[in-house]
Write a protein that holds these residues in place. Structure first.
Motif, PDB file in Angstrom:
ATOM      1  N   ASP A 143       0.821  -1.209   0.000  1.00  0.00           N
ATOM      2  CA  ASP A 143       0.000   0.000   0.000  1.00  0.00           C
ATOM      3  C   ASP A 143       0.858   1.264   0.000  1.00  0.00           C
ATOM      4  O   ASP A 143       0.455   2.289  -0.548  1.00  0.00           O
ATOM      5  N   SER A 144       2.027   1.192   0.591  1.00  0.00           N
ATOM      6  CA  SER A 144       2.868   2.386   0.717  1.00  0.00           C
ATOM      7  C   SER A 144       3.470   2.848  -0.610  1.00  0.00           C
ATOM      8  O   SER A 144       3.893   4.005  -0.721  1.00  0.00           O
ATOM      9  N   VAL A 145       3.507   1.963  -1.609  1.00  0.00           N
ATOM     10  CA  VAL A 145       4.107   2.352  -2.889  1.00  0.00           C
ATOM     11  C   VAL A 145       3.115   2.319  -4.047  1.00  0.00           C
ATOM     12  O   VAL A 145       3.447   2.751  -5.157  1.00  0.00           O
ATOM     13  N   LYS A 146       1.927   1.809  -3.798  1.00  0.00           N
ATOM     14  CA  LYS A 146       0.943   1.675  -4.864  1.00  0.00           C
ATOM     15  C   LYS A 146       0.648   3.031  -5.494  1.00  0.00           C
ATOM     16  O   LYS A 146       0.434   4.028  -4.803  1.00  0.00           O
ATOM     17  N   GLY A 147       0.683   3.084  -6.816  1.00  0.00           N
ATOM     18  CA  GLY A 147       0.459   4.331  -7.531  1.00  0.00           C
ATOM     19  C   GLY A 147       1.718   5.134  -7.781  1.00  0.00           C
ATOM     20  O   GLY A 147       1.712   6.058  -8.600  1.00  0.00           O
TER      21      GLY A 147
END
Length: 121
Positions: free
Chosen positions: A59-63
């Motif tokens: 989640d911390s790097v998504k996108g």
């Protein structure tokens, strides 16, 4: 035994980009990137299956980060955009003998030596 060699780390300002590469000495199926900051446990970043159609991100790097691969070159990349100081860590490439892109460390059979990424504020 497959050997993995990472490259592409370095120092970058916040908001900048880096592209990490990992070259394998032989065929690997699932491939992943993990990172470890000083004083912290190694954590999952991204993973990709053999065909490239299955991808998994923390989640911390998504996108912001994108994982990709070229099987003909035994190479996987991690494109990192909009970098933040909290992305600072040693980044490790990992490979496994089956395709599913797990996020858990225990599923990976091969590991690289790591490449340092430092993001300044």
């Amino acid at each position: 035994q497959v050997q993995l060699v990472e490259s592409g780390g370095g120092l970058v300002q916040a908001g900048g980009s880096l592209r990490l590469s990992c070259v394998a000495s032989g065929r690997t199926y699932g491939m992943g990137w993990f990172r470890q900051a000083p004083g912290k446990e190694r954590e999952f970043v991204a993973a990709i299956g053999w065909s490239g159609s299955s991808r998994n991100y923390s989640d911390s790097v998504k996108g912001r980060f994108t994982i990709s691969r070229d099987n003909a070159k035994n190479t996987v990349w991690l494109q990192m955009n909009s970098l933040k100081p909290e992305d600072t860590a040693v980044y490790y490439c990992a490979g496994r003998r089956a395709s599913y892109p797990y996020s858990q460390i225990r599923y990976y059979d091969y590991w690289g030596q790591g490449t340092q990424v430092t993001v300044s504020s």
